[in-house]
Design a protein around this motif. Structure first.
Motif, PDB file in Angstrom:
ATOM      1  N   LEU A  93      38.870  32.967  30.667  1.00 52.33           N
ATOM      2  CA  LEU A  93      37.602  32.806  31.387  1.00 52.33           C
ATOM      3  C   LEU A  93      37.282  31.323  31.511  1.00 52.33           C
ATOM      4  O   LEU A  93      36.927  30.668  30.532  1.00 52.33           O
ATOM      5  CB  LEU A  93      36.483  33.546  30.645  1.00 52.33           C
ATOM      6  N   GLY A  94      37.393  30.807  32.723  1.00 53.39           N
ATOM      7  CA  GLY A  94      37.268  29.371  32.937  1.00 53.39           C
ATOM      8  C   GLY A  94      38.617  28.712  32.727  1.00 53.39           C
ATOM      9  O   GLY A  94      38.791  27.898  31.819  1.00 53.39           O
ATOM     10  N   SER A  95      39.601  29.075  33.561  1.00 50.82           N
ATOM     11  CA  SER A  95      41.002  28.728  33.298  1.00 50.82           C
ATOM     12  C   SER A  95      41.357  27.285  33.620  1.00 50.82           C
ATOM     13  O   SER A  95      42.468  26.843  33.308  1.00 50.82           O
ATOM     14  CB  SER A  95      41.925  29.671  34.078  1.00 50.82           C
ATOM     15  N   GLY A  96      40.459  26.524  34.265  1.00 51.48           N
ATOM     16  CA  GLY A  96      40.721  25.112  34.516  1.00 51.48           C
ATOM     17  C   GLY A  96      42.002  24.879  35.286  1.00 51.48           C
ATOM     18  O   GLY A  96      42.216  25.454  36.356  1.00 51.48           O
ATOM     19  N   ASP A  97      42.896  24.056  34.729  1.00 49.35           N
ATOM     20  CA  ASP A  97      44.155  23.753  35.412  1.00 49.35           C
ATOM     21  C   ASP A  97      45.254  24.765  35.105  1.00 49.35           C
ATOM     22  O   ASP A  97      46.405  24.568  35.490  1.00 49.35           O
ATOM     23  CB  ASP A  97      44.627  22.339  35.070  1.00 49.35           C
ATOM     24  N   ARG A 141      39.199  32.726  42.111  1.00 56.25           N
ATOM     25  CA  ARG A 141      37.887  32.068  42.054  1.00 56.25           C
ATOM     26  C   ARG A 141      36.842  33.154  41.827  1.00 56.25           C
ATOM     27  O   ARG A 141      36.552  33.937  42.735  1.00 56.25           O
ATOM     28  CB  ARG A 141      37.600  31.312  43.347  1.00 56.25           C
ATOM     29  N   ARG A 142      36.316  33.203  40.620  1.00 50.60           N
ATOM     30  CA  ARG A 142      35.417  34.304  40.268  1.00 50.60           C
ATOM     31  C   ARG A 142      34.440  33.876  39.177  1.00 50.60           C
ATOM     32  O   ARG A 142      34.790  33.108  38.286  1.00 50.60           O
ATOM     33  CB  ARG A 142      36.237  35.521  39.826  1.00 50.60           C
ATOM     34  N   ASP A 143      33.238  34.399  39.262  1.00 49.90           N
ATOM     35  CA  ASP A 143      32.198  34.166  38.258  1.00 49.90           C
ATOM     36  C   ASP A 143      32.419  35.141  37.105  1.00 49.90           C
ATOM     37  O   ASP A 143      32.431  36.362  37.309  1.00 49.90           O
ATOM     38  CB  ASP A 143      30.831  34.384  38.902  1.00 49.90           C
ATOM     39  N   LEU A 144      32.584  34.613  35.889  1.00 51.09           N
ATOM     40  CA  LEU A 144      32.892  35.495  34.760  1.00 51.09           C
ATOM     41  C   LEU A 144      31.775  36.493  34.488  1.00 51.09           C
ATOM     42  O   LEU A 144      32.028  37.590  33.975  1.00 51.09           O
ATOM     43  CB  LEU A 144      33.199  34.673  33.502  1.00 51.09           C
ATOM     44  N   TRP A 145      30.527  36.142  34.815  1.00 56.91           N
ATOM     45  CA  TRP A 145      29.399  37.048  34.563  1.00 56.91           C
ATOM     46  C   TRP A 145      29.401  38.236  35.521  1.00 56.91           C
ATOM     47  O   TRP A 145      28.744  39.234  35.272  1.00 56.91           O
ATOM     48  CB  TRP A 145      28.079  36.297  34.648  1.00 56.91           C
ATOM     49  N   LYS A 146      30.126  38.128  36.614  1.00 55.57           N
ATOM     50  CA  LYS A 146      30.196  39.208  37.604  1.00 55.57           C
ATOM     51  C   LYS A 146      31.549  39.906  37.579  1.00 55.57           C
ATOM     52  O   LYS A 146      31.905  40.628  38.504  1.00 55.57           O
ATOM     53  CB  LYS A 146      29.923  38.649  39.008  1.00 55.57           C
ATOM     54  N   THR A 147      32.296  39.682  36.513  1.00 50.10           N
ATOM     55  CA  THR A 147      33.652  40.220  36.410  1.00 50.10           C
ATOM     56  C   THR A 147      33.729  41.274  35.315  1.00 50.10           C
ATOM     57  O   THR A 147      33.220  41.075  34.205  1.00 50.10           O
ATOM     58  CB  THR A 147      34.648  39.082  36.093  1.00 50.10           C
ATOM     59  N   ASP A 148      34.373  42.389  35.624  1.00 48.13           N
ATOM     60  CA  ASP A 148      34.570  43.457  34.647  1.00 48.13           C
ATOM     61  C   ASP A 148      35.764  43.098  33.760  1.00 48.13           C
ATOM     62  O   ASP A 148      36.882  42.900  34.236  1.00 48.13           O
ATOM     63  CB  ASP A 148      34.827  44.779  35.384  1.00 48.13           C
ATOM     64  N   LEU A 149      35.534  43.008  32.458  1.00 45.39           N
ATOM     65  CA  LEU A 149      36.576  42.609  31.514  1.00 45.39           C
ATOM     66  C   LEU A 149      37.222  43.791  30.805  1.00 45.39           C
ATOM     67  O   LEU A 149      38.040  43.592  29.899  1.00 45.39           O
ATOM     68  CB  LEU A 149      35.983  41.652  30.473  1.00 45.39           C
ATOM     69  N   SER A 150      36.893  44.998  31.210  1.00 47.09           N
ATOM     70  CA  SER A 150      37.325  46.190  30.470  1.00 47.09           C
ATOM     71  C   SER A 150      38.810  46.498  30.631  1.00 47.09           C
ATOM     72  O   SER A 150      39.342  47.348  29.909  1.00 47.09           O
ATOM     73  CB  SER A 150      36.502  47.405  30.903  1.00 47.09           C
ATOM     74  N   ASN A 151      39.489  45.840  31.559  1.00 46.85           N
ATOM     75  CA  ASN A 151      40.905  46.132  31.781  1.00 46.85           C
ATOM     76  C   ASN A 151      41.848  45.220  31.002  1.00 46.85           C
ATOM     77  O   ASN A 151      43.067  45.364  31.119  1.00 46.85           O
ATOM     78  CB  ASN A 151      41.235  46.020  33.277  1.00 46.85           C
ATOM     79  N   TYR A 152      41.308  44.304  30.229  1.00 53.77           N
ATOM     80  CA  TYR A 152      42.156  43.295  29.579  1.00 53.77           C
ATOM     81  C   TYR A 152      42.309  43.565  28.081  1.00 53.77           C
ATOM     82  O   TYR A 152      41.350  43.920  27.402  1.00 53.77           O
ATOM     83  CB  TYR A 152      41.585  41.900  29.807  1.00 53.77           C
ATOM     84  N   ASP A 153      43.551  43.358  27.603  1.00 53.80           N
ATOM     85  CA  ASP A 153      43.831  43.542  26.183  1.00 53.80           C
ATOM     86  C   ASP A 153      43.404  42.321  25.366  1.00 53.80           C
ATOM     87  O   ASP A 153      43.035  42.457  24.197  1.00 53.80           O
ATOM     88  CB  ASP A 153      45.337  43.777  25.978  1.00 53.80           C
ATOM     89  N   MET A 164      27.463  31.651  24.382  1.00 57.20           N
ATOM     90  CA  MET A 164      28.087  32.589  23.462  1.00 57.20           C
ATOM     91  C   MET A 164      27.263  33.851  23.234  1.00 57.20           C
ATOM     92  O   MET A 164      27.816  34.948  23.105  1.00 57.20           O
ATOM     93  CB  MET A 164      28.380  31.895  22.123  1.00 57.20           C
ATOM     94  N   GLU A 165      25.936  33.727  23.201  1.00 60.79           N
ATOM     95  CA  GLU A 165      25.103  34.909  22.975  1.00 60.79           C
ATOM     96  C   GLU A 165      25.167  35.896  24.151  1.00 60.79           C
ATOM     97  O   GLU A 165      25.422  37.086  23.947  1.00 60.79           O
ATOM     98  CB  GLU A 165      23.655  34.481  22.703  1.00 60.79           C
ATOM     99  N   PRO A 166      24.956  35.441  25.408  1.00 63.06           N
ATOM    100  CA  PRO A 166      25.096  36.395  26.512  1.00 63.06           C
ATOM    101  C   PRO A 166      26.518  36.918  26.670  1.00 63.06           C
ATOM    102  O   PRO A 166      26.713  38.068  27.080  1.00 63.06           O
ATOM    103  CB  PRO A 166      24.645  35.598  27.744  1.00 63.06           C
ATOM    104  N   LEU A 167      27.517  36.110  26.327  1.00 56.18           N
ATOM    105  CA  LEU A 167      28.893  36.583  26.409  1.00 56.18           C
ATOM    106  C   LEU A 167      29.160  37.648  25.358  1.00 56.18           C
ATOM    107  O   LEU A 167      29.894  38.615  25.603  1.00 56.18           O
ATOM    108  CB  LEU A 167      29.867  35.415  26.244  1.00 56.18           C
ATOM    109  N   LYS A 168      28.546  37.496  24.193  1.00 55.31           N
ATOM    110  CA  LYS A 168      28.684  38.520  23.150  1.00 55.31           C
ATOM    111  C   LYS A 168      28.157  39.862  23.654  1.00 55.31           C
ATOM    112  O   LYS A 168      28.800  40.907  23.454  1.00 55.31           O
ATOM    113  CB  LYS A 168      27.914  38.101  21.899  1.00 55.31           C
ATOM    114  N   ASP A 169      27.017  39.857  24.322  1.00 55.39           N
ATOM    115  CA  ASP A 169      26.453  41.097  24.859  1.00 55.39           C
ATOM    116  C   ASP A 169      27.370  41.709  25.912  1.00 55.39           C
ATOM    117  O   ASP A 169      27.550  42.932  25.961  1.00 55.39           O
ATOM    118  CB  ASP A 169      25.076  40.820  25.471  1.00 55.39           C
ATOM    119  N   LYS A 170      27.948  40.872  26.743  1.00 52.10           N
ATOM    120  CA  LYS A 170      28.855  41.362  27.784  1.00 52.10           C
ATOM    121  C   LYS A 170      30.103  41.991  27.178  1.00 52.10           C
ATOM    122  O   LYS A 170      30.532  43.084  27.577  1.00 52.10           O
ATOM    123  CB  LYS A 170      29.233  40.212  28.723  1.00 52.10           C
TER     124      LYS A 170
END
Length: 221
Positions: A93-97, A141-153, A164-170
């Motif tokens: 999330l936020g892969s940079g280069d 190019r995607r906003d992590l807050w609008k991305t479904d993370l349920s498919n990733y191991d 970190m707090e809002p990401l914990k909830d997500k």
């Protein structure tokens, strides 16, 4: 007696136009006017800087700023020390280069990078193809807050304190069963990691799904 000489109308018109042209100085073509060229060059440079810089500047105007700070080689190594023996899919999330995604692809993960900076997404895509990793490494190019993370191991995040707090909830809602999270630079302060490598700025913390469950629910399980 005076004699008058008739002059054709066409000749009179030509002589008048020649006289008017002679009274006016001819303007040189645009490419011989240094002031105009300099002005155009300034606008071109400013426009180019704006186009290139805006993708790097706009994150600062978001509610949570996640600036581009490249991961160190040691940080990347620590991530995969914690994920040793794991396989499957991985998202950064936020892969940079793209450096962490490339390393994940080399180690056999089907890896994905999400990044808001369009230039970095293009760069990562070209670098993946140049390195022959484009079949295992994808960038969007995607906003992590609008991305479904349920498919990733595996989910990897190089975060900042305020996210970190809002990401914990997500993640508590979306992390799949058996999924793991690696937090780099900043941990989830109120969660207990299942493993950690603490080396200053290169620190990394590993969490699984149970780490994100409420304490009372975790104790019942």
């Amino acid at each position: 007696m005076k004699q008058f000489v008739s002059v054709p109308f066409e000749e009179m018109s030509l002589s008048r136009s020649d006289t008017s042209k002679a009274g006016k100085a001819e303007k040189p073509p645009w490419y011989r006017r240094p002031g105009l060229i300099a002005t155009g060059a300034v606008f071109a440079v400013v426009g180019g800087v704006y186009v290139v810089a805006m993708p790097f500047v706009t994150p600062a105007f978001r509610r949570i700023c996640l600036p581009f700070v490249p991961a160190t080689d040691q940080q990347v190594k620590n991530v995969f020390k914690l994920l040793q023996g794991r396989k499957g899919s991985l998202v950064d999330l936020g892969s940079g280069d793209g450096r962490l995604v490339f390393e994940a692809a080399k180690q056999g993960f089907h890896s994905t990078g999400y990044e808001l900076n369009l230039w970095l997404v293009w760069y990562s895509k070209m670098a993946a193809r140049r390195r022959g990793l484009h079949k295992m490494a994808s960038f969007y190019r995607r906003d992590l807050w609008k991305t479904d993370l349920s498919n990733y191991d595996q989910v990897v995040i190089f975060g900042v304190t305020q996210m970190m707090e809002p990401l914990k909830d997500k993640l508590s809602n979306e992390l799949k069963v058996g999924g793991q999270v690696v937090a780099c630079r900043f941990p989830f302060t109120d969660l207990t990691p299942i493993a950690a490598i603490e080396e200053g700025i290169d620190s990394a913390w590993l969490y699984d799904r149970t780490s994100f469950q409420p304490a009372e629910k975790h104790s019942k399980s």
